[in-house]
Design an enzyme around this catalytic site. Structure first.
Site, PDB file in Angstrom:
ATOM      1  N   ARG A  87      -3.241   8.364  -7.272  1.00  0.00           N
ATOM      2  CA  ARG A  87      -3.145   9.002  -8.589  1.00  0.00           C
ATOM      3  C   ARG A  87      -4.128  10.149  -8.669  1.00  0.00           C
ATOM      4  O   ARG A  87      -5.313   9.975  -8.371  1.00  0.00           O
ATOM      5  CB  ARG A  87      -3.495   7.992  -9.693  1.00  0.00           C
ATOM      6  CG  ARG A  87      -2.512   6.902  -9.853  1.00  0.00           C
ATOM      7  CD  ARG A  87      -2.649   6.215 -11.180  1.00  0.00           C
ATOM      8  NE  ARG A  87      -4.030   5.925 -11.590  1.00  0.00           N
ATOM      9  CZ  ARG A  87      -4.340   5.350 -12.730  1.00  0.00           C
ATOM     10  NH1 ARG A  87      -3.393   5.009 -13.577  1.00  0.00           N
ATOM     11  NH2 ARG A  87      -5.595   5.115 -13.049  1.00  0.00           N
TER      12      ARG A  87
ATOM     13  N   THR B 234      -4.846  14.206 -13.816  1.00  0.00           N
ATOM     14  CA  THR B 234      -3.540  14.100 -14.507  1.00  0.00           C
ATOM     15  C   THR B 234      -2.996  12.673 -14.528  1.00  0.00           C
ATOM     16  O   THR B 234      -2.077  12.375 -15.287  1.00  0.00           O
ATOM     17  CB  THR B 234      -2.494  14.980 -13.808  1.00  0.00           C
ATOM     18  OG1 THR B 234      -2.269  14.430 -12.489  1.00  0.00           O
ATOM     19  CG2 THR B 234      -2.951  16.421 -13.680  1.00  0.00           C
TER      20      THR B 234
ATOM     21  N   ASP C  91     -10.747  -1.029 -10.170  1.00  0.00           N
ATOM     22  CA  ASP C  91      -9.955  -0.282  -9.189  1.00  0.00           C
ATOM     23  C   ASP C  91      -9.627  -1.200  -8.011  1.00  0.00           C
ATOM     24  O   ASP C  91     -10.507  -1.600  -7.239  1.00  0.00           O
ATOM     25  CB  ASP C  91     -10.754   0.937  -8.708  1.00  0.00           C
ATOM     26  CG  ASP C  91      -9.894   1.857  -7.864  1.00  0.00           C
ATOM     27  OD1 ASP C  91      -9.704   3.016  -8.263  1.00  0.00           O
ATOM     28  OD2 ASP C  91      -9.388   1.410  -6.814  1.00  0.00           O
TER      29      ASP C  91
ATOM     30  N   ASP D  34     -10.545   0.072  -4.397  1.00  0.00           N
ATOM     31  CA  ASP D  34     -11.988   0.052  -4.151  1.00  0.00           C
ATOM     32  C   ASP D  34     -12.494  -1.371  -3.961  1.00  0.00           C
ATOM     33  O   ASP D  34     -13.360  -1.633  -3.126  1.00  0.00           O
ATOM     34  CB  ASP D  34     -12.743   0.705  -5.324  1.00  0.00           C
ATOM     35  CG  ASP D  34     -12.643   2.222  -5.274  1.00  0.00           C
ATOM     36  OD1 ASP D  34     -12.282   2.767  -4.211  1.00  0.00           O
ATOM     37  OD2 ASP D  34     -12.921   2.863  -6.303  1.00  0.00           O
TER      38      ASP D  34
HETATM   39  C1  PRP Z   1      -3.658   2.421  -7.855  1.00  0.00           C
HETATM   40  C2  PRP Z   1      -2.748   1.238  -7.689  1.00  0.00           C
HETATM   41  C3  PRP Z   1      -1.383   1.842  -7.921  1.00  0.00           C
HETATM   42  C4  PRP Z   1      -1.673   2.893  -8.957  1.00  0.00           C
HETATM   43  C5  PRP Z   1      -1.231   2.368 -10.293  1.00  0.00           C
HETATM   44  O1  PRP Z   1      -3.690   3.195  -6.727  1.00  0.00           O
HETATM   45  O2  PRP Z   1      -2.891   0.600  -6.456  1.00  0.00           O
HETATM   46  O3  PRP Z   1      -0.814   2.411  -6.761  1.00  0.00           O
HETATM   47  O4  PRP Z   1      -3.088   3.117  -8.966  1.00  0.00           O
HETATM   48  O5  PRP Z   1      -1.340   3.347 -11.251  1.00  0.00           O
HETATM   49  P1  PRP Z   1      -0.074   3.974 -11.978  1.00  0.00           P
HETATM   50  O6  PRP Z   1       0.801   2.854 -12.371  1.00  0.00           O
HETATM   51  O7  PRP Z   1      -0.694   4.682 -13.157  1.00  0.00           O
HETATM   52  O8  PRP Z   1       0.577   4.940 -11.035  1.00  0.00           O
HETATM   53  P2  PRP Z   1      -4.671   4.474  -6.580  1.00  0.00           P
HETATM   54  O9  PRP Z   1      -3.992   5.695  -7.090  1.00  0.00           O
HETATM   55  O10 PRP Z   1      -5.978   4.127  -7.194  1.00  0.00           O
HETATM   56  O11 PRP Z   1      -4.756   4.671  -5.035  1.00  0.00           O
HETATM   57  P3  PRP Z   1      -5.459   3.741  -3.933  1.00  0.00           P
HETATM   58  O12 PRP Z   1      -4.655   2.452  -3.853  1.00  0.00           O
HETATM   59  O13 PRP Z   1      -5.328   4.546  -2.704  1.00  0.00           O
HETATM   60  O14 PRP Z   1      -6.867   3.470  -4.340  1.00  0.00           O
HETATM   61  N1  URA Z   2      -5.280   1.477 -10.504  1.00  0.00           N
HETATM   62  C1  URA Z   2      -6.194   0.487 -10.369  1.00  0.00           C
HETATM   63  O1  URA Z   2      -6.622   0.171  -9.256  1.00  0.00           O
HETATM   64  N2  URA Z   2      -6.618  -0.151 -11.486  1.00  0.00           N
HETATM   65  C2  URA Z   2      -6.163   0.154 -12.706  1.00  0.00           C
HETATM   66  O2  URA Z   2      -6.581  -0.469 -13.688  1.00  0.00           O
HETATM   67  C3  URA Z   2      -5.218   1.193 -12.826  1.00  0.00           C
HETATM   68  C4  URA Z   2      -4.789   1.833 -11.713  1.00  0.00           C
END
Ligand code: PRP
Ligand code: URA
Length: 210
Positions: free
Chosen positions: A105, A109, A201, A204
Site C-alpha cells: 500500500r 494514498t 502492521d 512488520d
Molecule cells: C498489508 C496487508 C494487505 C494490505 C491490506 O500489506 O498485508 O496486503 O496491507 O490493506 P488494504 O486492504 O487497505 O489494501 P502492506 O501494504 O502493509 O504490505 P506488506 O505486506 O508488504 O507489509
Molecule cells: N495492513 C496491516 O498490516 N494492518 C492494518 O491494520 C491495515 C493494513
C-alpha cells in the site's frame, strides 16, 4: 452481515487471535499463530469440498469409503504478509500449488501498488485460495482477485485473519462471487487506514521489520 462473508468463531481460532493481537506477542510466536490460524481456517473453509466413494480393503473387510473428488487447488498469498499463512494451509493440503502476488500500500494514498505476479500455469483447472492476514480498505485484495480472475480459475475464495467493515463492503461489491473467510471482523479503520483494534502492521510483526 454481507452475504458470502463467513466469520470463523471456532473457540481455538478466537483464542489464538487474541494472543496474535497482543502487542507483547513477539515475531516468533506471531508467525506460529498466523500459521496455526490459517490451518484452522483452511480446515473450516474446505467443508464444501466434494467427495467420491471408493472401495478400501481394511484388514477386516472391503468397505465403501470416501476420498476428495479430484479437486485441484492453489494458494496465492499476497506478499508480504500473506506468506505467513502458506505453511499452515499447506500442512492440510500439501498437493496444492502456490502462486504469489506482490503488492504494497502506498503510505500516502493507501492505494495498492503491484510489483510481482507469478501464478501456476494451470490455474484454469484449480480452485484458488487467496491469502492475506489483513483486509483493511480492501484495495489489495480486490486488485489481487481481479488479476487472478484473468487466469479463469474454477473458483476463488479469499481468506484473511482480520477484516474491517470498510474492506468487507468494498470487496464484496467488487467481487460478489468470491466468498470471504475471516477470523475477526473489527470495528473500523483509523486515519491511516489501519484496522482498529486490529493487530498493527502484519508484515512488520511477521518479519520483525520496523
Ligand atoms: C498489508 C496487508 C494487505 C494490505 C491490506 O500489506 O498485508 O496486503 O496491507 O490493506 P488494504 O486492504 O487497505 O489494501 P502492506 O501494504 O502493509 O504490505 P506488506 O505486506 O508488504 O507489509
Ligand atoms: N495492513 C496491516 O498490516 N494492518 C492494518 O491494520 C491495515 C493494513
Amino acid at each position: 452481515m454481507e452475504k458470502n462473508v463467513f466469520v470463523m468463531d471456532h473457540p481455538l481460532i478466537q483464542h489464538k487471535l487474541t494472543i496474535l493481537r497482543d502487542e507483547k506477542t513477539g515475531s516468533k510466536q506471531f508467525r506460529e499463530l498466523i500459521s496455526e490460524i490459517a490451518m484452522l481456517m483452511c480446515y473450516e473453509s474446505t467443508r464444501d469440498l466434494p467427495l467420491e466413494e471408493v472401495e478400501t480393503k481394511t484388514p477386516m473387510m472391503t468397505a465403501k469409503t470416501k476420498v476428495l473428488s479430484g479437486r485441484k487447488m492453489a494458494f496465492v498469498p499476497i506478499l508480504r504478509a500473506g506468506l505467513g499463512m502458506v505453511d499452515g494451509v499447506l500442512n492440510l493440503i500439501p498437493a496444492a500449488k502456490v502462486g504469489h502476488i506482490g503488492m504494497y500500500r502506498d503510505p500516502e494514498t493507501h492505494q495498492p501498488v503491484d510489483y510481482y505476479c507469478k501464478l501456476p500455469a494451470d490455474l484454469d483447472s484449480r480452485d484458488v485460495f487467496v491469502l492475506d492476514p489483513m483486509l483493511a480498505t480492501g484495495g489489495s485484495a480486490i486488485d489481487a482477485v481481479t488479476k487472478i480472475k484473468e487466469f479463469n480459475p474454477k473458483r476463488i475464495k479469499f481468506m484473511c485473519i482480520i477484516a474491517a467493515p470498510e474492506g468487507i463492503k468494498a470487496f464484496t461489491e467488487a467481487h460478489p462471487d468470491v466468498p470471504v473467510y475471516c477470523a475477526g471482523l473489527d470495528d473500523c479503520l483509523n486515519d491511516h487506514c489501519y484496522i482498529l483494534p486490529g493487530l498493527g502492521d502484519a508484515g512488520d510483526r511477521i518479519f520483525g521489520t520496523k
